[in-house]
Design a protein around this motif. Structure first.
Motif, PDB file in Angstrom:
ATOM      1  N   VAL A  19      -6.840 -25.813  11.302  1.00  0.00           N
ATOM      2  CA  VAL A  19      -7.267 -24.643  10.542  1.00  0.00           C
ATOM      3  C   VAL A  19      -8.631 -24.932   9.919  1.00  0.00           C
ATOM      4  CG1 VAL A  19      -6.808 -23.312   8.448  1.00  0.00           C
ATOM      5  CG2 VAL A  19      -4.959 -23.797  10.036  1.00  0.00           C
ATOM      6  N   LEU A  20      -9.485 -23.915   9.921  1.00  0.00           N
ATOM      7  CA  LEU A  20     -10.758 -24.002   9.198  1.00  0.00           C
ATOM      8  C   LEU A  20     -10.720 -22.998   8.056  1.00  0.00           C
ATOM      9  CD1 LEU A  20     -13.727 -24.929   8.838  1.00  0.00           C
ATOM     10  CD2 LEU A  20     -14.383 -23.106  10.437  1.00  0.00           C
ATOM     11  N   VAL A  21     -10.957 -23.492   6.841  1.00  0.00           N
ATOM     12  CA  VAL A  21     -10.970 -22.628   5.663  1.00  0.00           C
ATOM     13  C   VAL A  21     -12.394 -22.581   5.114  1.00  0.00           C
ATOM     14  CG1 VAL A  21     -10.044 -22.226   3.359  1.00  0.00           C
ATOM     15  CG2 VAL A  21      -8.595 -23.272   5.116  1.00  0.00           C
ATOM     16  N   VAL A  22     -12.948 -21.378   5.031  1.00  0.00           N
ATOM     17  CA  VAL A  22     -14.269 -21.188   4.429  1.00  0.00           C
ATOM     18  C   VAL A  22     -14.066 -20.769   2.979  1.00  0.00           C
ATOM     19  CG1 VAL A  22     -16.448 -19.924   4.522  1.00  0.00           C
ATOM     20  CG2 VAL A  22     -15.257 -20.506   6.652  1.00  0.00           C
ATOM     21  N   ASP A  29      -5.170 -22.523  15.076  1.00  0.00           N
ATOM     22  CA  ASP A  29      -4.214 -22.130  14.035  1.00  0.00           C
ATOM     23  C   ASP A  29      -4.819 -21.216  12.982  1.00  0.00           C
ATOM     24  OD1 ASP A  29      -2.127 -23.608  15.187  1.00  0.00           O
ATOM     25  OD2 ASP A  29      -2.877 -25.447  14.261  1.00  0.00           O
ATOM     26  N   GLY A  30      -6.103 -20.888  13.124  1.00  0.00           N
ATOM     27  CA  GLY A  30      -6.671 -19.896  12.216  1.00  0.00           C
ATOM     28  C   GLY A  30      -7.963 -20.325  11.557  1.00  0.00           C
ATOM     29  N   VAL A  31      -8.795 -19.311  11.282  1.00  0.00           N
ATOM     30  CA  VAL A  31     -10.009 -19.485  10.488  1.00  0.00           C
ATOM     31  C   VAL A  31      -9.904 -18.489   9.347  1.00  0.00           C
ATOM     32  CG1 VAL A  31     -12.518 -19.331  10.431  1.00  0.00           C
ATOM     33  CG2 VAL A  31     -11.383 -20.194  12.493  1.00  0.00           C
ATOM     34  N   PHE A  32      -9.902 -18.988   8.123  1.00  0.00           N
ATOM     35  CA  PHE A  32      -9.699 -18.142   6.954  1.00  0.00           C
ATOM     36  C   PHE A  32     -10.934 -18.175   6.041  1.00  0.00           C
ATOM     37  CE2 PHE A  32      -5.430 -19.847   8.051  1.00  0.00           C
ATOM     38  CZ  PHE A  32      -4.904 -18.666   8.561  1.00  0.00           C
ATOM     39  N   PHE A  33     -11.126 -17.078   5.333  1.00  0.00           N
ATOM     40  CA  PHE A  33     -12.279 -16.939   4.442  1.00  0.00           C
ATOM     41  C   PHE A  33     -11.779 -16.518   3.067  1.00  0.00           C
ATOM     42  CE2 PHE A  33     -16.770 -16.084   3.618  1.00  0.00           C
ATOM     43  CZ  PHE A  33     -16.730 -15.162   2.588  1.00  0.00           C
ATOM     44  N   LEU A  34     -12.178 -17.260   2.038  1.00  0.00           N
ATOM     45  CA  LEU A  34     -11.749 -16.943   0.679  1.00  0.00           C
ATOM     46  C   LEU A  34     -12.953 -16.924  -0.250  1.00  0.00           C
ATOM     47  CD1 LEU A  34      -9.438 -16.421  -1.302  1.00  0.00           C
ATOM     48  CD2 LEU A  34      -9.261 -18.901  -1.632  1.00  0.00           C
ATOM     49  N   ASP A  35     -13.196 -15.772  -0.862  1.00  0.00           N
ATOM     50  CA  ASP A  35     -14.274 -15.642  -1.844  1.00  0.00           C
ATOM     51  C   ASP A  35     -13.758 -16.124  -3.189  1.00  0.00           C
ATOM     52  OD1 ASP A  35     -16.342 -14.917  -3.508  1.00  0.00           O
ATOM     53  OD2 ASP A  35     -16.656 -12.957  -2.572  1.00  0.00           O
ATOM     54  N   GLY A  69      -6.106 -35.265   8.178  1.00  0.00           N
ATOM     55  CA  GLY A  69      -5.353 -34.527   9.182  1.00  0.00           C
ATOM     56  C   GLY A  69      -6.238 -33.560   9.944  1.00  0.00           C
ATOM     57  N   GLU A  70      -5.626 -32.459  10.437  1.00  0.00           N
ATOM     58  CA  GLU A  70      -6.314 -31.543  11.335  1.00  0.00           C
ATOM     59  C   GLU A  70      -7.158 -30.492  10.624  1.00  0.00           C
ATOM     60  OE1 GLU A  70      -6.285 -31.680  14.710  1.00  0.00           O
ATOM     61  OE2 GLU A  70      -5.283 -33.600  14.424  1.00  0.00           O
TER      62      GLU A  70
END
Length: 762
Positions: free
Chosen positions: A209-212, A154-160, A230-231
């Motif tokens: 989802v993985l959020v960095v 479902d996505g890998v997102f990166f937020l600075d 959850g997931e």
């Protein structure tokens, strides 16, 4: 009502100050030492954040008062930060992973375990990666996210999160960006933070989802951005420890080991590594201190300049004064990475950080930090906590702190930039004085001439027992020795001599410490400069002792003892005459000249006994026993050792308690050895076991302890107690190794494993 106007920027303020001073650009350039072109760039806004040194030069040239000066300095600082930070307008996709990523296998395995672990109570599946600037936290997190990508359909997102920026990303802005990335239309995004956080968590609950979350500023910024079970999973990086963050798994990145650091540098330079050679690349990696950013900078410099010599670059880096300047390639600068953390500090903590660069040793505690920082111990603790939190200091065991080598150089650079020469000299002298006064006081705990020393100054470390004095001297050895060197270079002869003199009896407790030769050499030079013959003789006698500590150099010891005897005789220093005979005898014994040795030691013993110096007399008895034992006169030797034991064990003998406590196990070792040589092995084993037990509380992991263990192993083997003998040999090998006696360590290790019939110990 007056109109609201924007505050002046640096360029406009500088221009106004110049006009008020009635100076042209050329005149200001001449007065400040800054070029006309640079000044023009500043006034036109092309250089919004000039260096601190340039700004202070301008303030001096313009004769600004304190308030105007501070305003100009702060505007320049803000300009430097604005130049550094440029924030994107939307959520970034996951950055690319570098091809030459190296090492971190255990850490990558940790991230894999994190995302595949079962949910736990509270915040689940959240990893926090912390560490100082330059360690590659972002690079590591990106690498891990790429590797884990297939597990998150479902996505890998990166937020600075811009945690090191003057204006970190706000929580509501961060949530809005994350919600858009998760497919929420702008009109459906709630207007308040609680509403956005609730919607965000509900979306993550059912999505893989993985959020960095990179470069987090604080717990408050992070908490609303975490999944609540959850997931969904989150991986956070931060220079701060974020100690208040609950329910997360923590990973502290460390500098790369030298092997991996060399491998990374080799990968960066690519084909040219063959011509540069592994030894040079290893040296470069070593000078980079295992920091991936520093390695990247050095590698990029070599790749971008094929004609450069890696060996020449290593030579430049070896010069500490130039190292930070060399760690720069394009927009990559190691100093900038450290500066971002530095700019986050309170002003008082910055001052402590800078001044800690003047501490001479490799580590320090809060008491020494308070002296260097010119603050209370309580405030020093707060500053140290802040520095550790931002990765500018490393905290170790027992309340000790240390710099990474490159961070120390950055602190030194800030000190040069922000403190005057007079201030630096004052701090250096304050630290030097405090260290030497404390060391001298600690050393006197072991000296019979002083007994229990008073605490002469309220500001010194509070050493209320001989154990505390010994611990302070050991853990601060690099600091007080560095202070001693500085005092010697400044011709402070009396202070140097006083400190060296105080170490006499303490040096017996730590005889294999590597610095005694230097300590007593500096002491002898100081006494010579003062023209003090008696103290010069004493320091030369100490040097004779140093050269008798195994592995001994008896001919050098004999020469020092002879020089000491000459000076002691000239000055009438009876005690030093006795010690000269004692050390001459010990050196003659080591040279195999036993008859001369017995005569010399006996003369020393007579002098000590006549002077009622029982501490020294007891030592002479032991050395005399050694000579007799070497000559095969075991029963006579045993008599001398028993006399020494009885003096050390008798509270009314007149021996200083600390010296008696140290002398007793030494005497027992020799008694045990003689008993074994006389065939009284059961008594020998009991006596040697008692001696070794008495040595343990004194941290006597040195040659006498190793010899005691080896002698015990010999006697146990002769008694047929092979298992106990092997264990004693193995322990002796460990202690010998700690003293640097590789040959003795190897001998005992072989006996521990092969267990042949053991040879007699000397």
């Amino acid at each position: 009502m007056a109109p609201i106007t924007d505050p002046l920027g640096f360029a406009e303020l500088l221009r106004r100050h110049r006009h008020a001073a009635r100076l042209t650009l050329e005149q200001l350039a001449e007065a400040s030492g800054i070029s006309v072109r640079s000044l023009s760039d500043m006034e036109r806004g092309r250089s919004r954040g000039p260096r601190h040194r340039s700004v202070t030069a301008l303030a001096d040239a313009l004769a600004l008062d304190e308030i105007a000066r501070e305003q100009l300095v702060e505007l320049a600082r803000d300009g430097r930060l604005r130049d550094h930070w440029t924030r994107p307008t939307g959520l970034s996709a996951l950055p690319r992973s570098v091809d030459d990523f190296t090492g971190r296998a255990a850490e990558l395995a940790w991230t894999n375990d994190l995302v595949h672990a079962d949910d736990s109570p509270g915040v689940a599946g959240v990893g926090l990666v912390t560490g100082p600037a330059g360690l590659g936290k972002t690079t590591f997190a990106v690498r891990a996210a790429h590797a884990l990508g297939p597990d998150f359909p479902d996505g890998v997102f990166f937020l600075d999160l811009f945690g090191m920026s003057p204006h970190p990303l706000s929580v509501d802005e961060a949530l809005a960006l994350l919600l858009r990335a998760l497919g929420v239309a702008d009109q459906q995004i709630p207007h308040d933070v609680p509403g956005r956080a609730s919607l965000y968590r509900s979306l993550l609950r059912d999505r893989r989802v993985l959020v960095v979350l990179d470069d987090a500023a604080s717990e408050q910024q992070i908490r609303p951005l975490l999944p609540a079970g959850g997931e969904g999973r989150a991986l956070i990086t931060s220079r701060r420890l974020l100690a208040g963050l609950e329910g997360v798994r923590r990973l502290s990145l460390e500098p790369l080991p030298l092997l991996e650091a060399t491998e990374l540098l080799t990968g960066i330079v690519g084909e040219r590594s063959a011509s540069d050679g592994e030894p040079v690349l290893t040296r470069l990696a070593q000078l980079c201190g295992g920091l991936p950013l520093a390695l990247r900078i050095i590698g990029n410099r070599l790749v971008s300049r094929p004609g450069w010599s890696a060996a020449e670059l290593a030579a430049r880096l070896a010069n500490e004064e130039r190292r930070l300047d060399q760690l720069s390639a394009g927009d990559l600068k190691i100093a900038n990475a450290f500066r971002m953390s530095y700019e986050q500090l309170a002003g008082s903590t910055r001052r402590v950080f800078r001044r800690l660069a003047l501490v001479p040793g490799r580590d320090f505690d809060a008491a020494l930090a308070a002296v260097a920082g010119g603050t209370s111990v309580e405030d020093a603790w707060d500053a140290l906590d802040e520095l550790v939190d931002l990765g500018l200091l490393q905290d170790g065991t027992s309340g000790r702190y240390r710099f990474h080598d490159l961070v120390r150089l950055f602190a030194r650079d800030r000190l040069q930039e922000e403190d005057t020469s007079a201030e630096r000299d004052t701090i250096t002298e304050t630290v030097t004085s405090w260290l030497l006064r404390t060391a001298t006081t600690a050393g006197r705990w072991f000296d019979s001439a002083y007994g229990r020393p008073d605490r002469p100054d309220a500001d010194l470390a509070d050493l209320s027992s001989i154990e505390e004095a010994e611990q302070w001297l050991r853990v601060n050895a690099g600091n007080w020795l560095g202070a001693l060197r500085h005092a010697a270079s400044s011709d402070r002869h009396s202070v140097v001599l006083e400190c060296a003199e105080s170490m006499d009896w303490f040096s017996d407790r730590w005889m294999h410490a590597p610095h005694w030769r230097e300590v007593f050499t500096l002491g002898a030079q100081a006494a010579a400069a003062l023209g003090d013959l008696a103290h010069h003789a004493a320091q030369l006698n100490y040097l004779a002792w140093v050269h008798l500590v195994p592995p001994s150099v008896p001919d050098v010891a004999l020469r020092y003892a002879a020089q000491a005897l000459d000076l002691a005789t000239q000055s009438g220093a009876t005690t030093q005459i006795g010690w000269s005979h004692q050390f001459s005898g010990a050196a003659l014994r080591a040279l195999g000249r036993l008859d001369e040795a017995v005569a010399s030691i006996s003369r020393g013993a007579e002098i000590f006994k006549a002077a009622d110096n029982i501490d020294a007399y007891a030592q002479s008895l032991g050395t005399l026993g050694d000579c007799l034992r070497d000559d095969g006169r075991y029963a006579e030797a045993l008599e001398q050792y028993v006399k020494k034991r009885d003096l050390a064990g008798d509270e009314g003998s007149g021996m200083t308690p600390s010296i008696a406590a140290l002398s007793l196990p030494y005497a027992l070792v020799r008694i045990g050895q003689c008993l074994g040589l006389l065939g009284r092995r059961a008594e020998a084993i009991t006596t040697l076991t008692e001696a070794i037990a008495l040595m343990e509380p004194f941290q006597l992991s040195n040659y006498p302890q190793a010899r005691a263990l080896e002698v015990l192993a010999d006697v146990l083997a002769e008694e047929g107690r092979d298992g106990e003998s092997r264990r004693a040999y193995a322990r002796a090998a460990e202690v010998y190794e700690a003293t640097g006696d590789a040959a003795a360590s190897s001998r005992c290790r072989n006996l521990a494993t092969a267990a042949p019939d053991p040879p007699k110990a000397d």
